[in-house]
Motif scaffolding. Structure first.
Motif, short mmCIF file in Angstrom:
data_model
loop_
_atom_site.label_atom_id
_atom_site.label_comp_id
_atom_site.label_asym_id
_atom_site.label_seq_id
_atom_site.Cartn_x
_atom_site.Cartn_y
_atom_site.Cartn_z
N GLN A 1 8.13 23.44 -76.36
CA GLN A 1 7.70 21.87 -76.03
C GLN A 1 9.04 21.21 -75.27
O GLN A 1 8.86 20.13 -74.59
N ALA B 1 9.12 21.89 -71.64
CA ALA B 1 8.13 21.15 -71.09
C ALA B 1 8.41 19.59 -70.83
O ALA B 1 8.49 18.90 -69.82
N LYS C 1 11.25 19.24 -68.22
CA LYS C 1 10.71 19.40 -66.92
C LYS C 1 10.28 18.16 -66.40
O LYS C 1 10.26 17.77 -65.29
N GLU D 1 0.22 16.86 -74.29
CA GLU D 1 -0.48 17.51 -73.26
C GLU D 1 -2.00 17.62 -73.57
O GLU D 1 -2.38 18.31 -74.15
N ARG E 1 -0.82 12.02 -68.79
CA ARG E 1 0.08 12.59 -69.76
C ARG E 1 0.74 11.48 -70.51
O ARG E 1 1.10 10.73 -70.06
#
Length: 265
Positions: free
Chosen positions: A60, A63, A66, A175, A184
């Motif tokens: 998590q 993600a 990123k 997500e 998102r």
């Protein structure tokens, strides 16, 4: 007293006007903000999840990191922004709702112009040296002079990167289910030592353009949910310099205030 951290959706970014020792202000009366609809979109935090291990959290966090890197790369290519703006205030205890709309204009690194037209006109200019909040109908304005060594209006993603938010907020990335979700959701919760004018904020970011289309702020102290909606977003439009210079009618009654005493838009 809580730190005045004014959060606003700004076409893929948002700005925070920060100051210490800020006053909260009071909720508007029915006369100031007439009710226009019986319901509003209310952000309700999800029920507490089971305790997660470090191994559970690692993907998590990766993600999230990123995604934030992508947001900062997007912001680096933006010099100016323009969008239609709708601000909705919903008081959950009384069920009262008010809606204002107009336009928002941004110029890197710290110039912002809010041109609200409905239900009542209001123009707000924020620069590196001052804030001017103008009510044309009443012929009044509030002017806040910013100290050279003090806090300045900061535009997250322009003068401040998204990656820096981790110093002040607990960040989570939602997500949505589905093969190609439209948005998102980046949620911000102030850390315990950060005083802010919101309990939590959800930033709805378009999955393709990486521009936010909505921010939902929740303030549990005022039982207030404030939603900033954006549409007709334009990246890097040519904006004249005069747009960011306050223009007050002759005879306007100007009151000078400290930053912490300004209630914000």
């Amino acid at each position: 007293m809580r730190r005045n951290l004014l959060l606003c959706a700004l076409v893929g970014l948002f700005f925070a006007c920060a100051a210490t020792g800020a006053s909260r202000g009071t909720a508007p009366t029915e006369e100031e903000h007439p009710s226009v609809a019986p319901a509003a979109e209310v952000y309700a935090p999800a029920a507490p999840a089971e305790v997660e291990t470090a191994a559970d959290k690692a993907p998590q966090q990766a993600a999230l990191n990123k995604f934030i890197e992508r947001l900062d790369r997007k912001a680096a290519a933006i010099r100016t922004l323009q969008a239609d703006l709708t601000i909705t205030n919903y008081y959950t205890f009384s069920g009262r709702k008010s809606v204002r709309s107009g336009g928002i204009y941004i110029r890197k690194p710290s110039d912002i112009f809010l041109d609200l037209k409905k239900d009542y006109p209001r123009k707000v200019w924020l620069t590196g040296s001052e804030i001017v909040d103008y009510n044309p109908d009443l012929g009044t304005a509030v002017k806040v002079e910013l100290a050279k060594d003090g806090k300045k209006p900061e535009i997250i993603g322009l003068s401040t990167g998204f990656a820096e938010l981790g110093d002040r907020f607990i960040l989570t990335l939602d997500e949505p289910s589905g093969e190609k979700p439209a948005c998102r959701i980046l949620t911000l919760v102030p850390k315990p030592d950060v005083k802010a004018d919101f309990t939590s904020a959800q930033l709805y970011i378009d999955a393709e353009t990486l521009l936010p289309v909505k921010i939902v702020q929740k303030d549990s102290e005022l039982d207030l949910v404030k939603t900033w909606g954006l549409s007709n977003i334009k990246e890097n439009p040519r904006l004249p310099a005069r747009l960011f210079k306050p223009r007050l009618a002759r005879g306007t009654d100007v009151t000078v205030k400290k930053l912490g005493k300004w209630d914000g838009p």
